[in-house]
Scaffold this motif. Structure first.
Motif, PDB file in Angstrom:
ATOM      1  N   ARG A 465       0.832  -1.214   0.000  1.00 45.25           N
ATOM      2  CA  ARG A 465       0.000   0.000   0.000  1.00 45.25           C
ATOM      3  C   ARG A 465       0.865   1.262   0.000  1.00 45.25           C
ATOM      4  NH1 ARG A 465      -3.733  -3.226   3.129  1.00 45.25           N
ATOM      5  NH2 ARG A 465      -2.601  -2.746   5.057  1.00 45.25           N
ATOM      6  N   THR A 466       1.955   1.247   0.764  1.00 42.07           N
ATOM      7  CA  THR A 466       2.856   2.398   0.788  1.00 42.07           C
ATOM      8  C   THR A 466       3.458   2.645  -0.583  1.00 42.07           C
ATOM      9  OG1 THR A 466       3.384   2.033   3.121  1.00 42.07           O
ATOM     10  CG2 THR A 466       4.949   3.343   1.834  1.00 42.07           C
ATOM     11  N   PHE A 467       3.907   1.559  -1.226  1.00 45.58           N
ATOM     12  CA  PHE A 467       4.463   1.704  -2.573  1.00 45.58           C
ATOM     13  C   PHE A 467       3.424   2.262  -3.540  1.00 45.58           C
ATOM     14  CE2 PHE A 467       4.718  -0.160  -6.834  1.00 45.58           C
ATOM     15  CZ  PHE A 467       5.899   0.418  -7.276  1.00 45.58           C
ATOM     16  N   LEU A 468       2.201   1.739  -3.497  1.00 43.27           N
ATOM     17  CA  LEU A 468       1.151   2.204  -4.410  1.00 43.27           C
ATOM     18  C   LEU A 468       0.855   3.682  -4.201  1.00 43.27           C
ATOM     19  CD1 LEU A 468      -1.275  -0.865  -4.255  1.00 43.27           C
ATOM     20  CD2 LEU A 468       0.063  -0.133  -6.236  1.00 43.27           C
ATOM     21  N   ARG A 469       0.783   4.117  -2.947  1.00 43.74           N
ATOM     22  CA  ARG A 469       0.516   5.537  -2.681  1.00 43.74           C
ATOM     23  C   ARG A 469       1.623   6.423  -3.252  1.00 43.74           C
ATOM     24  NH1 ARG A 469      -1.182   3.630   2.487  1.00 43.74           N
ATOM     25  NH2 ARG A 469       0.868   4.135   3.367  1.00 43.74           N
ATOM     26  N   GLU A 470       2.855   6.029  -3.017  1.00 45.16           N
ATOM     27  CA  GLU A 470       3.977   6.825  -3.510  1.00 45.16           C
ATOM     28  C   GLU A 470       4.029   6.839  -5.031  1.00 45.16           C
ATOM     29  OE1 GLU A 470       7.366   5.097  -1.690  1.00 45.16           O
ATOM     30  OE2 GLU A 470       6.990   5.968   0.295  1.00 45.16           O
ATOM     31  N   ALA A 471       3.864   5.662  -5.632  1.00 44.28           N
ATOM     32  CA  ALA A 471       3.975   5.564  -7.090  1.00 44.28           C
ATOM     33  C   ALA A 471       2.837   6.285  -7.797  1.00 44.28           C
ATOM     34  CB  ALA A 471       4.013   4.100  -7.508  1.00 44.28           C
ATOM     35  N   GLU A 472       1.634   6.216  -7.241  1.00 41.43           N
ATOM     36  CA  GLU A 472       0.500   6.896  -7.867  1.00 41.43           C
ATOM     37  C   GLU A 472       0.694   8.403  -7.878  1.00 41.43           C
ATOM     38  OE1 GLU A 472      -2.764   5.359  -5.616  1.00 41.43           O
ATOM     39  OE2 GLU A 472      -3.154   3.733  -7.041  1.00 41.43           O
ATOM     40  N   GLY A 473       1.426   8.926  -6.906  1.00 45.75           N
ATOM     41  CA  GLY A 473       1.672  10.361  -6.863  1.00 45.75           C
ATOM     42  C   GLY A 473       2.820  10.816  -7.736  1.00 45.75           C
ATOM     43  N   GLU A 474       3.630   9.857  -8.217  1.00 48.99           N
ATOM     44  CA  GLU A 474       4.835  10.222  -8.970  1.00 48.99           C
ATOM     45  C   GLU A 474       4.836   9.732 -10.406  1.00 48.99           C
ATOM     46  OE1 GLU A 474       8.132   8.729  -6.788  1.00 48.99           O
ATOM     47  OE2 GLU A 474       7.621   9.757  -4.924  1.00 48.99           O
ATOM     48  N   THR A 475       3.839   8.978 -10.816  1.00 48.01           N
ATOM     49  CA  THR A 475       3.819   8.415 -12.159  1.00 48.01           C
ATOM     50  C   THR A 475       2.554   8.844 -12.894  1.00 48.01           C
ATOM     51  OG1 THR A 475       2.830   6.384 -11.271  1.00 48.01           O
ATOM     52  CG2 THR A 475       5.209   6.404 -11.545  1.00 48.01           C
ATOM     53  N   ASP A 476       2.564   8.634 -14.204  1.00 48.50           N
ATOM     54  CA  ASP A 476       1.434   9.074 -15.019  1.00 48.50           C
ATOM     55  C   ASP A 476       0.336   8.021 -15.051  1.00 48.50           C
ATOM     56  OD1 ASP A 476       2.386   7.102 -16.761  1.00 48.50           O
ATOM     57  OD2 ASP A 476       3.422   8.542 -18.029  1.00 48.50           O
ATOM     58  N   ALA A 477      -0.767   8.381 -15.703  1.00 51.92           N
ATOM     59  CA  ALA A 477      -1.928   7.492 -15.765  1.00 51.92           C
ATOM     60  C   ALA A 477      -1.612   6.205 -16.497  1.00 51.92           C
ATOM     61  CB  ALA A 477      -3.092   8.210 -16.436  1.00 51.92           C
ATOM     62  N   GLU A 478      -0.761   6.280 -17.506  1.00 51.69           N
ATOM     63  CA  GLU A 478      -0.412   5.076 -18.266  1.00 51.69           C
ATOM     64  C   GLU A 478       0.336   4.078 -17.380  1.00 51.69           C
ATOM     65  OE1 GLU A 478       2.095   3.748 -22.275  1.00 51.69           O
ATOM     66  OE2 GLU A 478       1.797   5.880 -21.807  1.00 51.69           O
ATOM     67  N   PHE A 479       1.252   4.593 -16.558  1.00 50.39           N
ATOM     68  CA  PHE A 479       1.981   3.706 -15.642  1.00 50.39           C
ATOM     69  C   PHE A 479       1.018   3.087 -14.631  1.00 50.39           C
ATOM     70  CE2 PHE A 479       4.427   2.586 -11.929  1.00 50.39           C
ATOM     71  CZ  PHE A 479       5.597   2.056 -12.452  1.00 50.39           C
ATOM     72  N   LYS A 480       0.096   3.890 -14.144  1.00 48.85           N
ATOM     73  CA  LYS A 480      -0.878   3.393 -13.181  1.00 48.85           C
ATOM     74  C   LYS A 480      -1.687   2.250 -13.783  1.00 48.85           C
ATOM     75  CE  LYS A 480      -4.813   4.852 -10.330  1.00 48.85           C
ATOM     76  NZ  LYS A 480      -5.775   3.885 -10.911  1.00 48.85           N
ATOM     77  N   THR A 481      -2.154   2.418 -15.000  1.00 46.99           N
ATOM     78  CA  THR A 481      -2.973   1.391 -15.647  1.00 46.99           C
ATOM     79  C   THR A 481      -2.166   0.133 -15.938  1.00 46.99           C
ATOM     80  OG1 THR A 481      -4.368   3.089 -16.651  1.00 46.99           O
ATOM     81  CG2 THR A 481      -4.428   0.884 -17.642  1.00 46.99           C
ATOM     82  N   ALA A 482      -0.939   0.319 -16.399  1.00 47.21           N
ATOM     83  CA  ALA A 482      -0.126  -0.826 -16.832  1.00 47.21           C
ATOM     84  C   ALA A 482       0.455  -1.616 -15.670  1.00 47.21           C
ATOM     85  CB  ALA A 482       0.995  -0.347 -17.753  1.00 47.21           C
ATOM     86  N   PHE A 483       0.808  -0.922 -14.570  1.00 47.45           N
ATOM     87  CA  PHE A 483       1.567  -1.593 -13.519  1.00 47.45           C
ATOM     88  C   PHE A 483       0.923  -1.546 -12.133  1.00 47.45           C
ATOM     89  CE2 PHE A 483       4.696  -0.046 -16.687  1.00 47.45           C
ATOM     90  CZ  PHE A 483       5.098  -1.281 -17.167  1.00 47.45           C
TER      91      PHE A 483
END
Length: 586
Positions: A465-483
């Protein structure tokens, strides 16, 4: 012919771009700068390629020779073993107070993959010694440590683990080996042990057996088992090998694989043994060694998969068969290489996704263990939770990957003219020894999930959950959808499986146990999903290396990770048909 090269580029990426180990707040890691790790791993790779890998096939064909109680390792093994010892590889992460180099566990894990990938059977001779060292270092007396540990560090002496007997494997409560007390404080050990890896050989000047046995009057079952040091040659006062002890090899097993490692029947005839730790508390000491061994076996499974993948990829690029669609890739040649065909690419990508993701998982776990060595209780609990996952998942998938790599060779993969049969045969034992994988699954569901009120499992979910919160704030929508979304979905499947066990485990434990293997795989798939999401985030450059990492990550997320839904469905399925089938119907 087998081809071998250490995965140095991948290790450098994982260590310094993904995990940034030199910046981790773990004692000793500040010394693991890129130049240092490259030097250590590069030298290990050279030794593996020049001295170990050339003996892998020859050792498989020759095997160990047994005559009149004497076991001889295959030709060349002794000189290769000596080269390993002289290079200090047997002492890499051991205590400097007893001749070790004091490096972190992490570095021993990485060199372990390199050496096991080059020659698993040979690597086992000093790999098992590492576990014996840990047991004595943790539970032995000062005199025992001073007597045995420096010899283990140099490799002059090797160590074994003696649990299994003809009538008892997993169920150690059935153990019969006896330990009769003597007036001088030693014990007379009598009994027989089987399946003892490296139990007798000619590579070291002494072999130190760690043996489980019962003292007369001990409680029944596993609560009455003690652990003893039983040397092949009893050490003299100056610490050198002395008189021959009452322990001998009665036979060596004729096995499916790891032919170059001697798997022995060991007979104890009033052999002199020395108690480690407290009487009747032997399993506690033995599990120090066992847990080390389980992680080493996980690395073996991954290493065999990695070696098999390397050979399969090389063959697929070279072997000409069929034509690419919709038009030939190489019109001037009689046929196109196998690598152009979608199903071959699917197989290679599946293998790559497992091997590279599994390698990252090994590093993460080793970092947890290094934290635990410095009194981090949370890291120790999480590493304990992950131990059966790594041992079970990485060896199940490691064997499956070796089989998939063999398939790339077609009929040639089934012959002994190519190395693929050996990878399959050697990988197969990793699913069995140090606790068969079904036992790993039962341990995970029956003990590890509920440990400390479920705190380690909650810690794992919080990590994601910590990783997801951090990554969602630092990556684009395409990264969110793909990974990120696939990882989130897999994590939800894992959480749902845990909740399912909580609902049904107390009222119908067979429901939970029937789903234990599926849960182990669900957990392992999610761990690799977490690793690949982190890898995709770290591989943010435009080099061919980074692009290949992101493509492999996408492949894992879209074609492999969805298996978590299948595993969840099987866990939640009614076990009634499984449990009500009459015994006579099987």
């Amino acid at each position: 012919m087998m081809t071998y090269a250490a995965p140095l580029d991948d290790l450098a990426f994982l260590l310094h771009r993904l995990f940034a180990v030199e910046k981790a707040d773990i004692p000793g890691y500040d010394e693991l700068d890129p130049d240092t790790t490259a030097a250590v791993l590069g030298e290990a790779g050279k030794l593996a390629a020049s001295a170990l890998a050339p003996l892998n096939r020859a050792g498989d064909l020759e095997g160990c020779q047994f005559e009149n109680g004497v076991v001889r390792a295959p030709k060349g093994f002794k000189s290769a073993y000596d080269a390993v010892c002289q290079g200090g590889w047997t002492a890499l992460d051991l205590d400097p107070d007893y001749g070790g180099q004091g490096m972190p566990t992490l570095m021993n894990s990485l060199t372990g993959e390199i050496f096991a990938g080059a020659n698993m059977a040979l690597n086992m001779y000093w790999g098992l010694t590492h576990g014996a060292y840990a047991a004595i270092h943790t539970h032995g007396t000062p005199d025992q440590k001073a007597t045995y540990l420096p010899h283990f560090a140099t490799g002059d002496w090797t160590g074994t683990m003696n649990l299994t007997e003809p009538q008892c494997g997993t169920d150690l409560g059935l153990l019969r080996t006896k330990a009769e007390p003597r007036e001088d404080g030693s014990y007379a050990i009598s009994g027989q042990k089987i399946f003892i890896s490296a139990g007798e050989h000619d590579l070291s000047e002494n072999i130190i057996h760690l043996v489980l046995a019962r003292i007369p009057g001990a409680p029944a079952g596993v609560k009455g088992i003690s652990l003893f040091i039983v040397p092949k040659f009893l050490p003299t006062e100056d610490g050198e090998p002395g008189p021959r002890n009452g322990v001998s090899c009665g036979a060596i097993e004729h096995k499916m694989g790891i032919h170059g490692n001697s798997t022995c029947v060991m007979n104890y005839d009033e052999a002199t043994g020395f108690l480690i730790g407290e009487p009747h508390r032997g399993l506690r000491a033995m599990f120090t060694m066992m847990n080390e061994a389980r992680l080493a076996v996980a690395i073996q499974g991954l290493a065999q998969a990695g070696a098999a993948l390397r050979n399969a990829a090389a063959y697929a690029k070279d072997r000409l068969q069929g034509r690419a669609l919709p038009k030939p890739a190489n019109p001037e040649a009689a046929a196109d290489p196998l690598i152009v065909h979608p199903d071959i690419r699917r197989a290679l990508m599946d293998m790559r996704a497992f091997v590279e993701g599994g390698r990252a998982l090994i590093i993460w776990d080793a970092m947890l263990i290094d934290r635990a060595h410095h009194s981090d209780a949370e890291a120790e609990a999480l590493a304990s939770l992950l131990t059966p996952v790594l041992k079970g998942f990485l060896t199940d998938k490691g064997f499956a990957t070796a089989v998939e790599a063999q398939q790339v060779f077609g009929g040639h993969g089934y012959t002994e003219d190519w190395p693929m049969s050996q990878f399959v045969r050697d990988a197969r034992i990793t699913m069995i020894y140090e606790g068969a994988n079904g036992i790993q699954a039962l341990d995970l569901v029956g003990r590890k999930l509920a440990a400390d009120g479920g705190a380690p499992m909650r810690r794992f979910f919080e990590e994601i959950r910590t990783f997801l919160r951090e990554a969602e704030g630092e990556t684009d929508a395409e990264f969110k959808t793909a990974f990120l979304d696939p990882l989130k979905s897999a994590s939800k499947d894992l959480e749902a499986a845990v909740m399912s066990f909580m609902r049904t485990g107390m009222t119908n434990p067979n429901t939970a146990l029937a789903g234990s293997t599926d849960f182990l795989h669900l957990f392992g798939l999610t761990c690799l999903g977490y690793m690949w999401a982190r890898i995709a985030r770290a591989a943010n450059g435009e080099t061919a290396f980074d692009q290949a990492k992101r493509l492999t990550a996408r492949h894992y997320m879209t074609r492999v990770l969805p298996e978590t839904a299948l595993r969840r469905a099987r866990i939640e399925a009614d076990p009634e048909p499984l449990m009500t089938m009459p015994e006579e119907a099987f």
